[in-house]
Scaffold this active site. Structure first.
Site, PDB file in Angstrom:
ATOM      1  N   ILE A   1       0.859  -1.185   0.000  1.00 39.20           N
ATOM      2  CA  ILE A   1       0.000   0.000   0.000  1.00 39.20           C
ATOM      3  C   ILE A   1       0.892   1.231   0.000  1.00 39.20           C
ATOM      4  O   ILE A   1       1.930   1.260   0.669  1.00 39.20           O
ATOM      5  CB  ILE A   1      -0.957   0.015   1.212  1.00 39.20           C
ATOM      6  CG1 ILE A   1      -1.970   1.164   1.079  1.00 39.20           C
ATOM      7  CG2 ILE A   1      -0.193   0.100   2.533  1.00 39.20           C
ATOM      8  CD1 ILE A   1      -3.099   1.118   2.104  1.00 39.20           C
TER       9      ILE A   1
ATOM     10  N   ILE B   1       5.034  -1.186   2.735  1.00 44.53           N
ATOM     11  CA  ILE B   1       4.662   0.208   2.550  1.00 44.53           C
ATOM     12  C   ILE B   1       5.393   0.739   1.320  1.00 44.53           C
ATOM     13  O   ILE B   1       6.627   0.683   1.251  1.00 44.53           O
ATOM     14  CB  ILE B   1       5.030   1.065   3.775  1.00 44.53           C
ATOM     15  CG1 ILE B   1       4.433   0.469   5.060  1.00 44.53           C
ATOM     16  CG2 ILE B   1       4.563   2.507   3.561  1.00 44.53           C
ATOM     17  CD1 ILE B   1       2.937   0.419   5.101  1.00 44.53           C
ATOM     18  N   LYS B   2       4.632   1.262   0.362  1.00 43.84           N
ATOM     19  CA  LYS B   2       5.241   1.791  -0.864  1.00 43.84           C
ATOM     20  C   LYS B   2       5.664   3.243  -0.655  1.00 43.84           C
ATOM     21  O   LYS B   2       4.845   4.090  -0.292  1.00 43.84           O
ATOM     22  CB  LYS B   2       4.270   1.694  -2.043  1.00 43.84           C
ATOM     23  CG  LYS B   2       4.027   0.277  -2.518  1.00 43.84           C
ATOM     24  CD  LYS B   2       3.058   0.226  -3.683  1.00 43.84           C
ATOM     25  CE  LYS B   2       3.697   0.543  -5.006  1.00 43.84           C
ATOM     26  NZ  LYS B   2       2.760   0.304  -6.141  1.00 43.84           N
ATOM     27  N   ILE B   3       6.944   3.495  -0.914  1.00 40.16           N
ATOM     28  CA  ILE B   3       7.512   4.835  -0.816  1.00 40.16           C
ATOM     29  C   ILE B   3       8.192   5.140  -2.140  1.00 40.16           C
ATOM     30  O   ILE B   3       8.997   4.344  -2.625  1.00 40.16           O
ATOM     31  CB  ILE B   3       8.531   4.919   0.335  1.00 40.16           C
ATOM     32  CG1 ILE B   3       7.820   4.683   1.681  1.00 40.16           C
ATOM     33  CG2 ILE B   3       9.251   6.267   0.336  1.00 40.16           C
ATOM     34  CD1 ILE B   3       8.762   4.653   2.868  1.00 40.16           C
TER      35      ILE B   3
END
EC number: 2.2.1.2
Length: 387
Positions: A126, A157-159
């Protein structure tokens, strides 16, 4: 070379007897197939589990565009929208609750895969709010909040791999948060991403964290490179350049794998691996062809290499399952040829750095635009629920 860690060597080799041969062949070559799609009906009606069973899918990626489409099309969100509307929360909080619910539910479906693969697969990603792409501290804070809210060990976690995103990646990895680094286009930036991961692991080790619980993938975007380069090739009108069409994206991604090979062969990496760290695998993203004259599985069969992930939208996955020809590793013997492709493009005046910088700017903007679309759609649903 081998990127084997003590944990990786113990990973169960998954079998998918009900899946077509091409996807089984990919899995056997060390390519994890992730689905680039998610919706509430997909989870609730069992289609996600069906993808696992019949298409060898072992992970899921999401982005703002995927959520915007899902929420616009499915009535499955109506009940939760009414509950949220009754509480009177703002649209940002509403979107947060809707998307984190979907991702948590998908994590639960894929948890057995996570357990069977020692944490390598069974992952769901996400993204932080894309409007934070230039805000390091804001990205860290939202990554932390998403991690705590969803509270699943198989979450990523998408960064984005912006200049401001790199220190955020280091920071959250150091805290023990697993990360999918997204929007990588350039080889230099990719090296920066790997360095950010290793630095985060070193800081985590100093803090006494268990490195084996921290995972990461690096999402290297593929098809958008060809879309931009081929447009520039066409504008040149040079017949001598015609054979470069459809070749830049594979060349770029293959050279990224070469960089991966190099970084994860260093003494710096080995000391982390000895302490239980896991390899940050390259993930091939944007794998649907944008030019219909190119083979529809080009960015799948052309990027077969061990310790990689290929995240595919449903149409690309179905094409792969139907007719992809998986012939073994198609990356590690191509480095000289790939370098030559980029050199020829430079000689024609197509500047690599200019292309990748443009693609990063456009990528950040596309996700921000999709987020705005998502906010607008949910606001309409909130208004309808309270009228």
């Amino acid at each position: 070379m081998s990127h084997t860690t003590p944990e990786a060597s113990a990973v169960t080799r998954l079998e998918f007897p009900d899946a077509p041969q091409p996807v089984r062949d990919l899995s056997a070559q060390g390519v994890s197939i992730w689905l680039d799609d998610l919706s509430r009906p997909m989870v609730r009606e069992g289609r996600l589990q069906e993808y696992v069973d019949t298409r060898a899918v072992v992970g899921v990626t999401t982005n703002p565009s995927i959520f915007a489409k899902a929420l616009a099309e499915a009535a499955d969100y109506d009940e939760q929208v009414r509950e949220i509307a009754a509480e009177g929360v703002d649209v940002d909080e509403a979107v947060y609750r809707l998307t984190t619910t979907d991702v948590a539910d998908a994590c639960d479906v894929l948890l057995p895969l996570y357990e069977r693969t020692g944490g390598q697969d069974g992952r769901v990603s996400i993204e932080v709010d894309p409007r934070l792409a230039a805000d390091t501290q804001g990205t860290v804070e939202m990554a932390r909040r998403l991690w705590q809210t969803i509270d699943r060990p198989n979450l990523l976690i998408k960064i984005p791999a912006t200049v401001e995103g790199l220190p955020a990646i280091t920071h959250v990895i150091a805290e023990g948060i697993s990360v999918n680094v997204t929007l990588i286009f350039s080889l230099d930036r990719y090296r920066g991403v790997m360095n950010a991961y290793l630095t985060g692991l070193e800081q985590a080790r100093e803090a006494g964290r268990d490195l084996s619980t921290i995972h990461s993938v690096a999402s290297f975007f593929v098809s958008r490179v060809d879309a931009e380069v081929d447009k520039r090739l066409a504008a040149l009108g040079d017949p001598a350049a015609a054979d470069l069409r459809g070749r830049a994206a594979l060349a770029n991604a293959r050279l990224a794998y070469q960089a991966f090979d190099e970084v994860f062969s260093t003494p710096r990496w080995q000391t982390l691996a000895d302490d239980g760290a896991t390899v940050q695998r390259p993930l091939w993203a944007s794998t649907s062809v944008k030019d219909e004259s190119l083979p529809d599985t080009l960015y799948v069969t052309g990027l077969v290499a061990p310790n990689t992930v290929n995240t595919m939208p449903a149409a690309t996955l179905e094409a792969t399952a139907d007719h992809a020809e998986v012939t073994g590793d198609t990356v590690q013997s191509t480095y000289a040829e790939s370098s030559a492709v980029l050199d020829r493009l430079e000689a024609l005046g197509i500047r690599y750095q200019e292309v990748v910088d443009q693609l990063e700017r456009e990528g950040v903007q596309k996700f921000a635009d999709a987020w705005d679309e998502l906010l607008g759609s949910v606001q309409q649903q909130l208004d309808a629920a309270t009228s």
